[in-house]
Design an enzyme around this catalytic site. Sequence first.
Site, short mmCIF file in Angstrom:
data_model
loop_
_atom_site.label_atom_id
_atom_site.label_comp_id
_atom_site.label_asym_id
_atom_site.label_seq_id
_atom_site.Cartn_x
_atom_site.Cartn_y
_atom_site.Cartn_z
N LYS A 107 1.12 6.81 -1.31
CA LYS A 107 2.02 5.70 -1.01
C LYS A 107 1.20 4.57 -0.40
CE LYS A 107 6.11 4.34 1.55
NZ LYS A 107 7.30 4.78 2.28
N LYS A 138 3.50 5.58 -5.48
CA LYS A 138 4.40 4.48 -5.13
C LYS A 138 3.60 3.30 -4.58
CE LYS A 138 8.09 3.75 -1.92
NZ LYS A 138 8.47 4.10 -0.59
C1 PBG Z 1 10.59 4.44 3.93
C2 PBG Z 1 10.57 4.10 2.50
C3 PBG Z 1 10.25 2.87 1.91
C4 PBG Z 1 10.52 2.99 0.55
C5 PBG Z 1 10.96 4.29 0.33
N1 PBG Z 1 10.97 4.96 1.53
C6 PBG Z 1 9.82 1.58 2.52
C7 PBG Z 1 8.62 1.50 3.34
O1 PBG Z 1 7.78 2.40 3.38
O2 PBG Z 1 8.51 0.49 4.03
C8 PBG Z 1 10.37 1.88 -0.44
C9 PBG Z 1 11.21 1.98 -1.68
C10 PBG Z 1 11.40 0.71 -2.42
O3 PBG Z 1 10.80 -0.34 -2.13
O4 PBG Z 1 12.20 0.73 -3.38
N2 PBG Z 1 9.52 5.07 4.47
#
Ligand code: PBG
Length: 358
Positions: free
Chosen positions: A224, A278
């Site tokens: 991520k 992601k």
């Molecule tokens: C929370 C989380 C996030 C997303 C999924 N879980 C945001 C972040 O890490 O700030 C992002 C998903 C999206 O942008 O569609 N930890």
Amino acid sequence: MAIKYGRPLESQVRVVPAESKGAPRADALDLIHRPRRNRRTDWARRMVRENTLSANDLIWPLFLVDGDNVRIPVPSMPGVERISVDQAVRDAERAAALDIPCLALFPYTDPALRDETGSEALNPENLVCRTVQAIKKAVPDIGLLCDVALDPYTSHGHDGLLADGVILNDETVDVLVRQSVLQADAGCDIIAPSDMMDGRIGAIRQGLDDAGHDAIQIMAYAAKYASCFYGPFRDAVGSSTTLTGDKRTYQMDFCNSDEALREVELDLEEGADMVMVKPGLPYLDIVRRIKDTFSHPTFVYQVSGEYAMIMAAASNGWLDGEKAMVESLMAFKRAGADGILTYFAPRVAEKLKKGRLF
Ligand code: PBG
């Protein structure tokens, strides 16, 4: 095998039979291989097509909000809404009818319930737990994935506990284990830690097993990245205004690629059943490397900003939104993804139900 893309030199002289119908033009190229033959007709293109997309590939993320019969549009994500529990049950029924196997749940927590430690995450009656129970009662055969992180619950918008400007790793993991067990107790099927703390997969696996939840799957947000493409999501869960600073001390540096393999390796060793990359489209290289290296179920998240870009261009008439949706989803399959979290899930599933995608 090396293929020679041409005729041997001695046969380069073209012999045109006098009677031949449609004799080649004098200036025609002398080609053996004409890849366009396989693309000439629709049926031939379908016959040689390498990848497909089905409803089975989709995970549909939903944003939850307190209330009754509520659907509040998220302005930066046209077509996406924050919905109350009763409406989430309706969407779960819709998902089941469309053969979407799994939903992912994200809460918009009432600002009054947010605090320094994200304590609402540990409330067994919180929005996510109540929604899991309601959906499982009404639609028992749909998969439910719950995100594990503290950002929808903390007053500072970070995924972990914050002390003197530093995100505490091990202390956060302790809370995440408890959050995971609560969500599993409520009836969710997949725990998806999105926090990027070190060692959380192993700790959560242990915590779930100790609590008798050894059948609960873990999908690790393994690779991520610290990305600006999460902007609209933070609007949806209400953390864009609360977030202080950025998440670069725990989410990955987007300049890196080998590091993603190390993160995935650790998560698999610690017991992840599935891994995720992601964001999606700007990180297809990472999806492919991970799939090729580990051959494990590999998922990809087409995040909020990717969705917003396509929707914004479509609403300006700059792109055909439907086509951009299908092409982007197919790109994930081509890169080796086994499944896709996408806000387009219901729209593309409707299209699949009606017939062909293109
Ligand atoms: C929370 C989380 C996030 C997303 C999924 N879980 C945001 C972040 O890490 O700030 C992002 C998903 C999206 O942008 O569609 N930890």
